[in-house]
Design a protein around this motif. Structure first.
Motif, PDB file in Angstrom:
ATOM      1  N   ILE A 173       5.134  17.001  -1.136  1.00 30.39           N
ATOM      2  CA  ILE A 173       3.828  16.339  -1.066  1.00 30.39           C
ATOM      3  C   ILE A 173       3.645  15.522  -2.340  1.00 30.39           C
ATOM      4  O   ILE A 173       3.782  16.043  -3.449  1.00 30.39           O
ATOM      5  CB  ILE A 173       2.686  17.353  -0.927  1.00 30.39           C
ATOM      6  CG1 ILE A 173       2.837  18.148   0.375  1.00 30.39           C
ATOM      7  CG2 ILE A 173       1.326  16.660  -0.973  1.00 30.39           C
ATOM      8  CD1 ILE A 173       1.846  19.300   0.507  1.00 30.39           C
ATOM      9  N   LEU A 174       3.348  14.250  -2.177  1.00 34.04           N
ATOM     10  CA  LEU A 174       3.167  13.351  -3.318  1.00 34.04           C
ATOM     11  C   LEU A 174       1.766  12.755  -3.268  1.00 34.04           C
ATOM     12  O   LEU A 174       1.434  11.998  -2.355  1.00 34.04           O
ATOM     13  CB  LEU A 174       4.230  12.241  -3.284  1.00 34.04           C
ATOM     14  CG  LEU A 174       4.254  11.261  -4.455  1.00 34.04           C
ATOM     15  CD1 LEU A 174       4.491  11.972  -5.768  1.00 34.04           C
ATOM     16  CD2 LEU A 174       5.320  10.191  -4.225  1.00 34.04           C
ATOM     17  N   ASP A 175       0.961  13.113  -4.251  1.00 32.67           N
ATOM     18  CA  ASP A 175      -0.418  12.634  -4.371  1.00 32.67           C
ATOM     19  C   ASP A 175      -0.459  11.682  -5.559  1.00 32.67           C
ATOM     20  O   ASP A 175      -0.041  12.049  -6.656  1.00 32.67           O
ATOM     21  CB  ASP A 175      -1.347  13.837  -4.585  1.00 32.67           C
ATOM     22  CG  ASP A 175      -2.792  13.432  -4.764  1.00 32.67           C
ATOM     23  OD1 ASP A 175      -3.545  13.533  -3.796  1.00 32.67           O
ATOM     24  OD2 ASP A 175      -3.167  13.031  -5.881  1.00 32.67           O
ATOM     25  N   LEU A 176      -0.962  10.480  -5.340  1.00 35.20           N
ATOM     26  CA  LEU A 176      -0.851   9.455  -6.382  1.00 35.20           C
ATOM     27  C   LEU A 176      -2.183   8.779  -6.628  1.00 35.20           C
ATOM     28  O   LEU A 176      -2.902   8.432  -5.683  1.00 35.20           O
ATOM     29  CB  LEU A 176       0.219   8.438  -5.959  1.00 35.20           C
ATOM     30  CG  LEU A 176       0.613   7.368  -6.964  1.00 35.20           C
ATOM     31  CD1 LEU A 176       2.124   7.133  -6.890  1.00 35.20           C
ATOM     32  CD2 LEU A 176      -0.107   6.064  -6.658  1.00 35.20           C
ATOM     33  N   LYS A 177      -2.514   8.573  -7.916  1.00 32.88           N
ATOM     34  CA  LYS A 177      -3.729   7.871  -8.325  1.00 32.88           C
ATOM     35  C   LYS A 177      -3.315   6.596  -9.048  1.00 32.88           C
ATOM     36  O   LYS A 177      -2.462   6.632  -9.932  1.00 32.88           O
ATOM     37  CB  LYS A 177      -4.571   8.731  -9.271  1.00 32.88           C
ATOM     38  CG  LYS A 177      -4.818  10.166  -8.816  1.00 32.88           C
ATOM     39  CD  LYS A 177      -5.646  10.236  -7.559  1.00 32.88           C
ATOM     40  CE  LYS A 177      -6.151  11.650  -7.289  1.00 32.88           C
ATOM     41  NZ  LYS A 177      -5.063  12.638  -7.114  1.00 32.88           N
ATOM     42  N   GLY A 182      -3.047  -2.824  -9.659  1.00 33.14           N
ATOM     43  CA  GLY A 182      -1.948  -2.746  -8.713  1.00 33.14           C
ATOM     44  C   GLY A 182      -2.194  -3.523  -7.436  1.00 33.14           C
ATOM     45  O   GLY A 182      -1.250  -3.838  -6.705  1.00 33.14           O
ATOM     46  N   ALA A 183      -3.446  -3.858  -7.179  1.00 32.16           N
ATOM     47  CA  ALA A 183      -3.786  -4.624  -5.976  1.00 32.16           C
ATOM     48  C   ALA A 183      -3.701  -6.126  -6.196  1.00 32.16           C
ATOM     49  O   ALA A 183      -3.973  -6.910  -5.282  1.00 32.16           O
ATOM     50  CB  ALA A 183      -5.191  -4.249  -5.502  1.00 32.16           C
ATOM     51  N   ALA A 202      -9.026   7.307  -1.005  1.00 33.56           N
ATOM     52  CA  ALA A 202      -7.645   7.316  -0.540  1.00 33.56           C
ATOM     53  C   ALA A 202      -7.414   6.083   0.327  1.00 33.56           C
ATOM     54  O   ALA A 202      -8.331   5.565   0.960  1.00 33.56           O
ATOM     55  CB  ALA A 202      -7.379   8.581   0.265  1.00 33.56           C
ATOM     56  N   TYR A 203      -6.170   5.596   0.335  1.00 30.83           N
ATOM     57  CA  TYR A 203      -5.823   4.483   1.217  1.00 30.83           C
ATOM     58  C   TYR A 203      -4.387   4.673   1.687  1.00 30.83           C
ATOM     59  O   TYR A 203      -3.646   5.488   1.142  1.00 30.83           O
ATOM     60  CB  TYR A 203      -6.011   3.139   0.515  1.00 30.83           C
ATOM     61  CG  TYR A 203      -5.082   2.886  -0.658  1.00 30.83           C
ATOM     62  CD1 TYR A 203      -3.930   2.112  -0.512  1.00 30.83           C
ATOM     63  CD2 TYR A 203      -5.365   3.422  -1.914  1.00 30.83           C
ATOM     64  CE1 TYR A 203      -3.088   1.886  -1.587  1.00 30.83           C
ATOM     65  CE2 TYR A 203      -4.528   3.198  -2.992  1.00 30.83           C
ATOM     66  CZ  TYR A 203      -3.392   2.433  -2.825  1.00 30.83           C
ATOM     67  OH  TYR A 203      -2.550   2.216  -3.882  1.00 30.83           O
ATOM     68  N   GLY A 204      -3.995   3.935   2.694  1.00 32.60           N
ATOM     69  CA  GLY A 204      -2.661   4.115   3.249  1.00 32.60           C
ATOM     70  C   GLY A 204      -2.439   5.544   3.713  1.00 32.60           C
ATOM     71  O   GLY A 204      -1.344   6.101   3.589  1.00 32.60           O
ATOM     72  N   VAL A 205      -3.495   6.159   4.263  1.00 31.79           N
ATOM     73  CA  VAL A 205      -3.454   7.579   4.617  1.00 31.79           C
ATOM     74  C   VAL A 205      -2.668   7.786   5.913  1.00 31.79           C
ATOM     75  O   VAL A 205      -2.709   6.961   6.822  1.00 31.79           O
ATOM     76  CB  VAL A 205      -4.885   8.133   4.753  1.00 31.79           C
ATOM     77  CG1 VAL A 205      -4.873   9.613   5.091  1.00 31.79           C
ATOM     78  CG2 VAL A 205      -5.684   7.882   3.479  1.00 31.79           C
ATOM     79  N   GLY A 206      -1.944   8.902   5.961  1.00 35.08           N
ATOM     80  CA  GLY A 206      -1.241   9.259   7.190  1.00 35.08           C
ATOM     81  C   GLY A 206       0.099   8.569   7.368  1.00 35.08           C
ATOM     82  O   GLY A 206       0.594   8.433   8.495  1.00 35.08           O
ATOM     83  N   GLY A 207       0.682   8.122   6.273  1.00 31.25           N
ATOM     84  CA  GLY A 207       2.018   7.539   6.361  1.00 31.25           C
ATOM     85  C   GLY A 207       2.043   6.065   6.672  1.00 31.25           C
ATOM     86  O   GLY A 207       3.002   5.574   7.269  1.00 31.25           O
ATOM     87  N   THR A 232       0.099  10.238  -0.226  1.00 33.49           N
ATOM     88  CA  THR A 232      -1.224   9.616  -0.157  1.00 33.49           C
ATOM     89  C   THR A 232      -1.588   9.020  -1.506  1.00 33.49           C
ATOM     90  O   THR A 232      -1.667   9.747  -2.507  1.00 33.49           O
ATOM     91  CB  THR A 232      -2.308  10.626   0.255  1.00 33.49           C
ATOM     92  OG1 THR A 232      -1.958  11.233   1.497  1.00 33.49           O
ATOM     93  CG2 THR A 232      -3.662   9.928   0.407  1.00 33.49           C
ATOM     94  N   PRO A 233      -1.800   7.702  -1.579  1.00 39.07           N
ATOM     95  CA  PRO A 233      -2.279   7.079  -2.815  1.00 39.07           C
ATOM     96  C   PRO A 233      -3.806   7.014  -2.837  1.00 39.07           C
ATOM     97  O   PRO A 233      -4.453   6.995  -1.786  1.00 39.07           O
ATOM     98  CB  PRO A 233      -1.671   5.682  -2.747  1.00 39.07           C
ATOM     99  CG  PRO A 233      -1.610   5.389  -1.275  1.00 39.07           C
ATOM    100  CD  PRO A 233      -1.416   6.707  -0.569  1.00 39.07           C
ATOM    101  N   HIS A 234      -4.368   6.992  -4.034  1.00 45.16           N
ATOM    102  CA  HIS A 234      -5.815   6.892  -4.232  1.00 45.16           C
ATOM    103  C   HIS A 234      -6.092   5.797  -5.257  1.00 45.16           C
ATOM    104  O   HIS A 234      -5.392   5.677  -6.256  1.00 45.16           O
ATOM    105  CB  HIS A 234      -6.393   8.211  -4.741  1.00 45.16           C
ATOM    106  CG  HIS A 234      -6.141   9.377  -3.849  1.00 45.16           C
ATOM    107  ND1 HIS A 234      -4.909   9.993  -3.763  1.00 45.16           N
ATOM    108  CD2 HIS A 234      -6.963  10.039  -2.990  1.00 45.16           C
ATOM    109  CE1 HIS A 234      -4.975  10.986  -2.889  1.00 45.16           C
ATOM    110  NE2 HIS A 234      -6.207  11.039  -2.413  1.00 45.16           N
ATOM    111  N   LEU A 235      -7.130   5.027  -5.008  1.00 43.26           N
ATOM    112  CA  LEU A 235      -7.529   3.948  -5.910  1.00 43.26           C
ATOM    113  C   LEU A 235      -8.636   4.452  -6.824  1.00 43.26           C
ATOM    114  O   LEU A 235      -9.677   4.924  -6.360  1.00 43.26           O
ATOM    115  CB  LEU A 235      -8.025   2.752  -5.100  1.00 43.26           C
ATOM    116  CG  LEU A 235      -8.320   1.463  -5.869  1.00 43.26           C
ATOM    117  CD1 LEU A 235      -7.041   0.911  -6.490  1.00 43.26           C
ATOM    118  CD2 LEU A 235      -8.942   0.429  -4.931  1.00 43.26           C
TER     119      LEU A 235
END
Length: 342
Positions: A173-177, A182-183, A202-207, A232-235
């Motif tokens: 599991i990879l959780d990223l902030k 980056g945008a 969160a964005y880009g959720v669920g693969g 799951t990345p988070h902004l």
């Protein structure tokens, strides 16, 4: 020896970061800057923090005289990069900061980026630009494909563990902030101060995040079997920086030892003492990545935390590191500046 450099897409954040780094590089000279939307402008007007530098006026990329230019950094959006790079002269070495040559399979590119590959004939010569793991191929390359900043952070946190077989591969599991730069620099409603500040999402959720294409490609090749991470990345309302937290199965001490061995001679990868974790504050504005390992209260589980600056080690710093190798320079040239703290 002085190497003449061009930058396409110089009016974006990664273009500005390239110029900040090259300003202290002992052998790079900026010979041409292109930004089609701001052609005719001076960099001092586009980025006032660079006004102390003597830089060429921005032009369109079609106006550049490529004679005598050794290497081009291409900091254009995906799809545009393919269309431009295929038209550049063959003598030119190229470091592409976009997503356009990261995925070796053109069908995978079409799947993740929503348009057909426009330079399939060049894909075979592109070398994936994660410097620490493709160093020798990068030295000999004409075209290097820079990684995604999220993809780089996740790989620094996981590659040695997959390679050495010290973690389970079925439950990563990879959780990223990540920070808002980056945008990119283009105007987006969700990045307005009133929309972004004082919150996170969160964005880009669920693969669905595009950098999963890089994880799939690199981890599967490394393991010799299919590897699919849950990501799951988070902004976050910060300007720059990435903090990746990986939850893995394995013995924490063995995981820490794997990092210590893998990164012992890497100038930019710092493994913290066991039990310590990094902060984005500690790498801000630098080409360093800090990695920490902590054992979980659940036996046989561990937590890996990696921090880097998305604009530097995640993009422009990585690009300069690769350019150094391609041009026969010291890999660390122009990149040993200390992080900016606080």
């Amino acid at each position: 020896m002085t190497h003449k450099i061009a930058i396409l897409g110089a009016s974006g954040y990664t273009g500005a970061e390239l110029l900040r780094l090259i300003a202290t590089h002992p052998s790079f000279e900026v010979a041409a800057l292109a930004a089609n939307s701001k052609a005719g402008m001076e960099m001092a007007d586009v980025f006032p923090h660079l006004r102390h530098l003597d830089l060429p006026t921005l032009v369109t990329w079609e106006e550049i005289d490529w004679n005598g230019i050794d290497l081009c950094f291409c900091a254009l959006p995906h799809k545009t990069s393919q269309e431009v790079i295929r038209e550049l002269p063959r003598h030119l070495k190229i470091v592409d900061l976009s997503a356009d040559f990261r995925l070796r399979d053109p069908e995978a590119y079409a799947l993740w980026y929503g348009n057909p590959h426009a330079a399939v004939e060049m894909q075979g010569e592109a070398v994936y630009g994660l410097t620490e793991f493709y160093r020798e191929k990068i030295r000999a390359a004409r075209l290097v494909a820079g990684t995604g900043c999220n993809a780089a952070t996740g790989q620094f946190a996981l590659r040695p563990l997959i390679e050495r077989g010290v973690i389970g591969l079925g439950d990563i599991i990879l959780d990223l902030k990540c920070g808002v730069s980056g945008a990119g620099r283009s105007l987006k409603e969700n990045l307005l101060h009133a929309e972004l500040s004082e919150g996170t999402n969160a964005y880009g959720v669920g693969g669905t995040h595009r950098h999963l294409g890089e994880f799939d490609q690199e981890f599967t090749e490394l393991a010799g079997r299919e590897v699919r991470v849950q990501f799951t990345p988070h902004l976050l309302p910060m300007n720059r920086g990435i903090l990746a937290t990986a939850y893995v199965s394995g013995e924490a001490e063995a995981i820490h030892a794997a990092f210590a061995e893998a990164y012992a001679d890497e100038p930019f990868l710092e493994v913290l003492p066991f039990g310590q974790t990094p902060s984005t504050h500690h790498v801000r504005g630098s080409n360093f990545c800090h990695i920490g390992v902590v054992g979980d209260r659940i036996a046989g589980r561990a937590i890996v935390v990696a921090a880097l600056d998305n604009l530097t080690k995640g993009s422009s710093g990585q690009a300069v590191q690769n350019a150094n190798l391609m041009l026969g320079e010291d890999e660390t040239a122009g990149l040993m500046l200390a992080p900016c703290f606080p």
